[in-house]
Write an enzyme that holds these catalytic residues in place. Structure first.
Site, mmCIF file in Angstrom:
data_model
loop_
_atom_site.group_PDB
_atom_site.id
_atom_site.type_symbol
_atom_site.label_atom_id
_atom_site.label_comp_id
_atom_site.label_asym_id
_atom_site.label_seq_id
_atom_site.Cartn_x
_atom_site.Cartn_y
_atom_site.Cartn_z
ATOM 1 N N ARG A 246 0.816 -1.229 0.000
ATOM 2 C CA ARG A 246 0.000 0.000 0.000
ATOM 3 C C ARG A 246 0.849 1.279 0.000
ATOM 4 O O ARG A 246 0.442 2.304 0.556
ATOM 5 C CB ARG A 246 -0.963 0.021 1.205
ATOM 6 C CG ARG A 246 -1.923 -1.138 1.250
ATOM 7 C CD ARG A 246 -2.919 -1.118 0.107
ATOM 8 N NE ARG A 246 -3.760 -2.285 0.136
ATOM 9 C CZ ARG A 246 -3.501 -3.402 -0.580
ATOM 10 N NH1 ARG A 246 -2.470 -3.478 -1.400
ATOM 11 N NH2 ARG A 246 -4.315 -4.445 -0.487
ATOM 12 N N SER B 154 -11.129 -2.637 2.395
ATOM 13 C CA SER B 154 -10.532 -2.829 3.731
ATOM 14 C C SER B 154 -10.260 -1.463 4.339
ATOM 15 O O SER B 154 -9.570 -0.648 3.737
ATOM 16 C CB SER B 154 -9.213 -3.581 3.624
ATOM 17 O OG SER B 154 -9.434 -4.834 3.043
ATOM 18 N N GLU C 6 -6.215 2.217 6.008
ATOM 19 C CA GLU C 6 -5.780 2.097 4.610
ATOM 20 C C GLU C 6 -6.479 3.191 3.787
ATOM 21 O O GLU C 6 -5.931 3.727 2.838
ATOM 22 C CB GLU C 6 -6.157 0.713 4.078
ATOM 23 C CG GLU C 6 -5.849 0.537 2.608
ATOM 24 C CD GLU C 6 -5.933 -0.916 2.151
ATOM 25 O OE1 GLU C 6 -5.586 -1.818 2.945
ATOM 26 O OE2 GLU C 6 -6.348 -1.137 0.998
HETATM 27 C C1 FAD Z 1 -15.629 -3.152 -2.456
HETATM 28 C C2 FAD Z 1 -14.161 -2.759 -2.505
HETATM 29 C C3 FAD Z 1 -13.207 -3.750 -2.649
HETATM 30 C C4 FAD Z 1 -11.853 -3.414 -2.691
HETATM 31 N N1 FAD Z 1 -10.929 -4.396 -2.844
HETATM 32 C C5 FAD Z 1 -9.620 -4.075 -2.901
HETATM 33 C C6 FAD Z 1 -8.639 -5.102 -3.074
HETATM 34 O O1 FAD Z 1 -8.935 -6.284 -3.216
HETATM 35 N N2 FAD Z 1 -7.341 -4.733 -3.112
HETATM 36 C C7 FAD Z 1 -6.947 -3.435 -3.002
HETATM 37 O O2 FAD Z 1 -5.735 -3.164 -3.042
HETATM 38 N N3 FAD Z 1 -7.853 -2.442 -2.822
HETATM 39 C C8 FAD Z 1 -9.174 -2.732 -2.781
HETATM 40 N N4 FAD Z 1 -10.099 -1.732 -2.618
HETATM 41 C C9 FAD Z 1 -9.651 -0.338 -2.431
HETATM 42 C C10 FAD Z 1 -9.533 0.488 -3.730
HETATM 43 O O3 FAD Z 1 -10.403 -0.002 -4.725
HETATM 44 C C11 FAD Z 1 -8.094 0.492 -4.251
HETATM 45 O O4 FAD Z 1 -7.217 1.102 -3.329
HETATM 46 C C12 FAD Z 1 -7.979 1.237 -5.596
HETATM 47 O O5 FAD Z 1 -6.694 1.018 -6.112
HETATM 48 C C13 FAD Z 1 -8.215 2.733 -5.450
HETATM 49 O O6 FAD Z 1 -8.347 3.269 -6.760
HETATM 50 P P1 FAD Z 1 -9.231 4.582 -7.013
HETATM 51 O O7 FAD Z 1 -9.097 4.962 -8.427
HETATM 52 O O8 FAD Z 1 -10.605 4.391 -6.508
HETATM 53 O O9 FAD Z 1 -8.420 5.624 -6.103
HETATM 54 P P2 FAD Z 1 -9.021 6.786 -5.193
HETATM 55 O O10 FAD Z 1 -9.793 6.201 -4.077
HETATM 56 O O11 FAD Z 1 -9.695 7.804 -6.033
HETATM 57 O O12 FAD Z 1 -7.659 7.384 -4.613
HETATM 58 C C14 FAD Z 1 -6.873 6.628 -3.717
HETATM 59 C C15 FAD Z 1 -5.535 7.354 -3.504
HETATM 60 O O13 FAD Z 1 -4.807 7.333 -4.722
HETATM 61 C C16 FAD Z 1 -4.511 8.663 -5.155
HETATM 62 N N5 FAD Z 1 -4.615 8.683 -6.615
HETATM 63 C C17 FAD Z 1 -5.660 8.259 -7.387
HETATM 64 N N6 FAD Z 1 -5.353 8.379 -8.696
HETATM 65 C C18 FAD Z 1 -4.102 8.913 -8.750
HETATM 66 C C19 FAD Z 1 -3.221 9.291 -9.801
HETATM 67 N N7 FAD Z 1 -3.559 9.164 -11.091
HETATM 68 N N8 FAD Z 1 -1.997 9.802 -9.483
HETATM 69 C C20 FAD Z 1 -1.629 9.949 -8.190
HETATM 70 N N9 FAD Z 1 -2.415 9.615 -7.142
HETATM 71 C C21 FAD Z 1 -3.638 9.104 -7.425
HETATM 72 C C22 FAD Z 1 -5.531 9.569 -4.475
HETATM 73 O O14 FAD Z 1 -5.018 10.868 -4.316
HETATM 74 C C23 FAD Z 1 -5.708 8.834 -3.144
HETATM 75 O O15 FAD Z 1 -4.673 9.181 -2.253
HETATM 76 C C24 FAD Z 1 -11.457 -2.045 -2.578
HETATM 77 C C25 FAD Z 1 -12.433 -1.055 -2.457
HETATM 78 C C26 FAD Z 1 -13.778 -1.397 -2.424
HETATM 79 C C27 FAD Z 1 -14.824 -0.323 -2.320
#
Ligand code: FAD
Length: 304
Positions: A177, A227, A297
């Site tokens: 992470r 999580s 997280e």
């Molecule tokens: C039902 C559910 C299941 C999930 N399962 C998993 C799993 O199995 N494994 C896992 O690792 N995660 C899981 N997640 C968490 C999440 O989906 C991941 O962390 C995902 O990678 C976040 O992507 P996002 O585009 O939604 O990022 P966001 O939530 O929009 O942003 C997360 C972080 O990344 C930064 N960020 C986003 N895009 C960029 C970019 N282009 N450049 C720089 N920084 C950026 C943001 O500033 C923020 O700090 C889950 C979430 C949910 C709701």
């Protein structure tokens, strides 16, 4: 609102790329979050650079989001500008030798299905993670037998000084992470990955199987950010929370999922305040019972 800033923003972006006072609950999987002063959806690297330069010129803070699936946004929202990477910045290009370059706004599920369609294997693990490529590289997202670190070979990022850098896998410093993007506030523009050819039917059935495992174990029918806590060394956060007797524990509309205690859900119109408070309660109770320090997280944005 700063009228001059808004006027200049309109010179860089089209009207439908700019939203004012946009409630971030519409952009997070938790469905929580007050208004951002500005929310923009860029379509090119040039637009991103120009928008950031403008923010710097007017001392307007900015923050990047993807699909908002790992975000808790304050009820007061965000005083500044949100740059949202979405389908307008989501090109995928796949070469014959399995080199894949994709833009930050592409959804992992879309990328996984496109790779399956073209018979490339190695990204099945990511098909059920509801985020963008940008969020996934930044967080080094992982699930089951895979993590982003295994497929990435390099990335194009924008530094906070406005320089475009091409980083190698080593330079991305992907760990549990964590990544250089988080440490240095880099913005992921696009990532390059490498995959090998596989059997299409096997790829598709693996994706189905992993999604089935998710549906069985995780409260996908309710709003969450996945999580809530990182895995503490030697433990599982969900098990600690369950063993602490916190299954179903509720603060306002936020609750520990009874299906999977590692997930705090927005059960019933939770506010960010409820969600923040339940995180503090869980941390304190787990620390008191087991001496283990839980670290969220989920990323928090705005004032708490
Ligand atoms: C039902 C559910 C299941 C999930 N399962 C998993 C799993 O199995 N494994 C896992 O690792 N995660 C899981 N997640 C968490 C999440 O989906 C991941 O962390 C995902 O990678 C976040 O992507 P996002 O585009 O939604 O990022 P966001 O939530 O929009 O942003 C997360 C972080 O990344 C930064 N960020 C986003 N895009 C960029 C970019 N282009 N450049 C720089 N920084 C950026 C943001 O500033 C923020 O700090 C889950 C979430 C949910 C709701």
């Amino acid at each position: 609102m700063n009228d001059q800033f808004y006027k200049e923003l309109n010179r860089i972006l089209l009207e439908n790329q700019i939203k004012l006072h946009e409630r971030l609950e519409y952009h997070t999987s938790l469905h929580i979050g007050g208004p951002a002063d500005y929310l923009v959806t860029p379509r090119s690297i040039d637009e991103i650079i120009k928008v950031i330069d403008l923010c710097k010129q007017y001392s307007i803070p900015y923050y990047i989001i993807g699909n908002g699936s790992n975000l808790l946004v304050s009820d007061k929202g965000y005083r500044g500008l949100i740059i949202k990477f979405d389908e307008h910045f989501s090109n995928i290009s796949i070469s014959e030798d399995g080199l894949v370059t994709a833009q930050a706004g592409v959804m992992l599920s879309k990328l996984a299905h496109e790779l399956a369609r073209q018979e490339y294997s190695g990204f099945e693990f990511a098909c059920g993670i509801p985020g963008t490529l940008g969020g996934a590289v930044t967080m080094n997202a992982s699930a089951y037998d895979g993590e982003m670190k295994q497929c990435i070979i390099g990335a194009k990022v924008l530094s906070s000084q406005g320089k475009i850098l091409d980083l190698t896998l080593d330079e991305l410093q992907l760990g549990y992470r964590t990544s250089i993007l988080q440490k240095e506030n880099y913005i992921l523009l696009e990532a390059t990955m490498k995959f090998a050819k596989g059997d299409k039917q096997q790829i598709i059935s693996k994706m189905k199987e992993l999604n089935g495992r998710r549906r069985d174990k995780q409260p996908l029918e309710q709003y969450s950010a996945g999580s809530t806590f990182k895995r503490p060394q030697g433990y599982y956060a969900g098990k600690l929370i369950q063993d602490a007797g916190l299954s179903g524990y509720q603060v306002g509309g936020a609750a520990v999922s009874e299906k999977h205690c590692g997930f705090v859900i927005n059960k019933d119109g939770a506010t960010a305040k409820d969600f923040y408070q339940i995180i503090q309660d869980i941390k304190a109770i787990v620390k008191e019972k087991f001496g283990v320090e839980l670290e969220p997280e989920v990323k928090m944005l705005g004032e708490f």
